[in-house]
Design a protein around this motif. Structure first.
Motif, PDB file in Angstrom:
ATOM      1  N   ARG A 108      23.545  11.253  -4.076  1.00 40.75           N
ATOM      2  CA  ARG A 108      22.991  11.638  -2.783  1.00 40.75           C
ATOM      3  C   ARG A 108      21.496  11.916  -2.936  1.00 40.75           C
ATOM      4  N   LEU A 109      20.770  11.731  -1.841  1.00 38.73           N
ATOM      5  CA  LEU A 109      19.364  12.129  -1.849  1.00 38.73           C
ATOM      6  C   LEU A 109      19.260  13.645  -1.797  1.00 38.73           C
ATOM      7  N   THR A 110      18.381  14.177  -2.598  1.00 35.10           N
ATOM      8  CA  THR A 110      18.031  15.591  -2.450  1.00 35.10           C
ATOM      9  C   THR A 110      17.011  15.697  -1.316  1.00 35.10           C
ATOM     10  N   ASP A 111      16.653  16.921  -0.973  1.00 38.55           N
ATOM     11  CA  ASP A 111      15.616  17.098   0.053  1.00 38.55           C
ATOM     12  C   ASP A 111      14.323  16.412  -0.374  1.00 38.55           C
ATOM     13  N   ALA A 112      13.988  16.514  -1.660  1.00 38.93           N
ATOM     14  CA  ALA A 112      12.767  15.878  -2.158  1.00 38.93           C
ATOM     15  C   ALA A 112      12.890  14.353  -2.067  1.00 38.93           C
ATOM     16  N   GLY A 113      14.095  13.820  -2.331  1.00 36.44           N
ATOM     17  CA  GLY A 113      14.307  12.379  -2.223  1.00 36.44           C
ATOM     18  C   GLY A 113      14.164  11.893  -0.800  1.00 36.44           C
ATOM     19  N   ARG A 114      14.742  12.650   0.150  1.00 42.45           N
ATOM     20  CA  ARG A 114      14.609  12.281   1.564  1.00 42.45           C
ATOM     21  C   ARG A 114      13.153  12.341   1.995  1.00 42.45           C
ATOM     22  N   ASP A 115      12.452  13.350   1.531  1.00 43.90           N
ATOM     23  CA  ASP A 115      11.037  13.474   1.901  1.00 43.90           C
ATOM     24  C   ASP A 115      10.224  12.300   1.359  1.00 43.90           C
ATOM     25  N   VAL A 158      11.290   9.177   0.695  1.00 41.42           N
ATOM     26  CA  VAL A 158      11.576   7.976   1.486  1.00 41.42           C
ATOM     27  C   VAL A 158      10.898   8.077   2.853  1.00 41.42           C
ATOM     28  N   ALA A 159      10.953   9.255   3.457  1.00 40.74           N
ATOM     29  CA  ALA A 159      10.310   9.444   4.761  1.00 40.74           C
ATOM     30  C   ALA A 159       8.806   9.249   4.657  1.00 40.74           C
ATOM     31  N   THR A 160       8.226   9.696   3.556  1.00 41.99           N
ATOM     32  CA  THR A 160       6.778   9.528   3.362  1.00 41.99           C
ATOM     33  C   THR A 160       6.403   8.050   3.316  1.00 41.99           C
ATOM     34  N   VAL A 161       7.194   7.279   2.601  1.00 40.19           N
ATOM     35  CA  VAL A 161       6.928   5.842   2.503  1.00 40.19           C
ATOM     36  C   VAL A 161       7.034   5.180   3.873  1.00 40.19           C
ATOM     37  N   MET A 162       8.122   5.452   4.595  1.00 36.48           N
ATOM     38  CA  MET A 162       8.328   4.828   5.896  1.00 36.48           C
ATOM     39  C   MET A 162       7.302   5.304   6.917  1.00 36.48           C
ATOM     40  N   ASP A 163       6.958   6.586   6.890  1.00 33.68           N
ATOM     41  CA  ASP A 163       5.942   7.093   7.818  1.00 33.68           C
ATOM     42  C   ASP A 163       4.578   6.485   7.534  1.00 33.68           C
ATOM     43  N   SER A 164       4.282   6.261   6.250  1.00 31.17           N
ATOM     44  CA  SER A 164       3.022   5.616   5.888  1.00 31.17           C
ATOM     45  C   SER A 164       2.946   4.217   6.496  1.00 31.17           C
ATOM     46  N   ARG A 165       4.058   3.505   6.457  1.00 26.49           N
ATOM     47  CA  ARG A 165       4.093   2.154   7.034  1.00 26.49           C
ATOM     48  C   ARG A 165       3.946   2.211   8.545  1.00 26.49           C
ATOM     49  N   ARG A 166       4.629   3.159   9.166  1.00 26.64           N
ATOM     50  CA  ARG A 166       4.508   3.284  10.623  1.00 26.64           C
ATOM     51  C   ARG A 166       3.063   3.599  11.029  1.00 26.64           C
ATOM     52  N   ALA A 167       2.422   4.482  10.293  1.00 27.58           N
ATOM     53  CA  ALA A 167       1.042   4.845  10.617  1.00 27.58           C
ATOM     54  C   ALA A 167       0.108   3.650  10.452  1.00 27.58           C
ATOM     55  N   ALA A 168       0.312   2.875   9.389  1.00 29.54           N
ATOM     56  CA  ALA A 168      -0.533   1.703   9.168  1.00 29.54           C
ATOM     57  C   ALA A 168      -0.333   0.676  10.278  1.00 29.54           C
ATOM     58  N   GLN A 204       0.827  -1.209   0.000  1.00 25.38           N
ATOM     59  CA  GLN A 204       0.000   0.000   0.000  1.00 25.38           C
ATOM     60  C   GLN A 204       0.860   1.258   0.000  1.00 25.38           C
ATOM     61  N   SER A 205       1.974   1.234   0.742  1.00 28.92           N
ATOM     62  CA  SER A 205       2.836   2.420   0.795  1.00 28.92           C
ATOM     63  C   SER A 205       3.513   2.666  -0.545  1.00 28.92           C
ATOM     64  N   VAL A 206       3.862   1.595  -1.250  1.00 32.32           N
ATOM     65  CA  VAL A 206       4.475   1.744  -2.575  1.00 32.32           C
ATOM     66  C   VAL A 206       3.434   2.224  -3.590  1.00 32.32           C
ATOM     67  N   ALA A 207       2.229   1.677  -3.495  1.00 27.62           N
ATOM     68  CA  ALA A 207       1.163   2.082  -4.423  1.00 27.62           C
ATOM     69  C   ALA A 207       0.851   3.568  -4.293  1.00 27.62           C
ATOM     70  N   ALA A 208       1.017   4.108  -3.081  1.00 29.00           N
ATOM     71  CA  ALA A 208       0.689   5.518  -2.851  1.00 29.00           C
ATOM     72  C   ALA A 208       1.637   6.467  -3.582  1.00 29.00           C
ATOM     73  N   ILE A 209       2.830   5.970  -3.967  1.00 32.56           N
ATOM     74  CA  ILE A 209       3.799   6.851  -4.643  1.00 32.56           C
ATOM     75  C   ILE A 209       4.110   6.379  -6.059  1.00 32.56           C
ATOM     76  N   GLU A 210       3.324   5.439  -6.562  1.00 30.90           N
ATOM     77  CA  GLU A 210       3.658   4.864  -7.873  1.00 30.90           C
ATOM     78  C   GLU A 210       3.572   5.871  -9.011  1.00 30.90           C
ATOM     79  N   ASP A 211       2.878   6.984  -8.791  1.00 32.58           N
ATOM     80  CA  ASP A 211       2.858   8.029  -9.810  1.00 32.58           C
ATOM     81  C   ASP A 211       4.152   8.846  -9.817  1.00 32.58           C
ATOM     82  N   THR A 212       4.962   8.669  -8.765  1.00 31.15           N
ATOM     83  CA  THR A 212       6.204   9.437  -8.659  1.00 31.15           C
ATOM     84  C   THR A 212       7.419   8.599  -9.025  1.00 31.15           C
TER      85      THR A 212
END
Length: 203
Positions: free
Chosen positions: A139-146, A148-158, A69-77
């Motif tokens: 290196r990750l840019t700020d957008a890249g870090r954000d 990855v954080a979005t994916v991991m935070d989505s998993r933590r919330a679930a 589910q967390s991967v599906a949420a960003i599949e457009d990106t």
């Protein structure tokens, strides 16, 4: 009139033999009962172990669903292979292209194309390596870090939502049990973890 004893036998020998036979029979029955009890204990242990394995399998299916589910949420990106590169860099820090290709177990040309798309998307930066000007560091840019954080935070919330639906007394012991399980399975290599879009850091 009582029959005379057999030659070489004494009065009372028959009684002694019956006692010995009874003792042997009793010992055999005891041994059989012990074997049966040992078998029942072994069966119970196997049954308990099977239930434990099936319980972990059921939990793993839930976690796979959370990941999907967390991967599906960003599949457009990004695609899953591109997410693998991002979590690899997030876990290891700056990497060169060879390290990315090795981590993904792909040919460098395939890694180059995926990295190029991430650079164009503004999720990775590509800079000269101070230690070797022939190499480029990713290196990750700020957008890249954000991302990855979005994916991991989505998993933590679930996962937090699932925990909230558990009885409190079960929830209190679960974290310690799962940490012990994770420690026992720490031989899983990093590239396998990255391949399903998980970082190998606790942050």
């Amino acid at each position: 009139m009582p029959e005379p004893p057999w030659p070489g036998r004494r009065p009372g020998d028959d009684v002694d033999e019956r006692r010995a036979e009874n003792a042997r029979s009793g010992a055999m029955v005891g041994a059989m009962q012990s074997i049966g009890q040992t078998g029942r204990v072994a069966d119970a242990n196997r049954s308990r172990h099977a239930r434990e394995v099936e319980g972990i399998m059921a939990a793993a299916r839930v976690l796979v669903g959370v990941s999907a589910q967390s991967v599906a949420a960003i599949e457009d990106t990004v695609t899953l292979p591109q997410l693998r590169i991002l979590v690899m860099v997030a876990s290891r820090g700056p990497l060169n292209l060879g390290a990315v290709a090795a981590g993904l177990r792909v040919h460098p040309s395939n890694a180059t194309r995926a990295v190029e798309r991430l650079v164009v998307a503004g999720l990775l930066s590509r800079d000269d390596d101070p230690a070797d000007r022939r190499n480029l560091q990713l290196r990750l840019t700020d957008a890249g870090r954000d991302l990855v954080a979005t994916v991991m935070d989505s998993r933590r919330a679930a996962i937090a939502g699932i925990l909230e639906r558990m009885p409190a007394r079960r929830r209190r012991t679960l974290a310690a049990a799962l940490r012990s399980f994770a420690d026992a399975g720490d031989e899983v290599s990093e590239d396998i973890v990255w391949s399903v879009g998980w970082t190998t850091t606790d942050g």
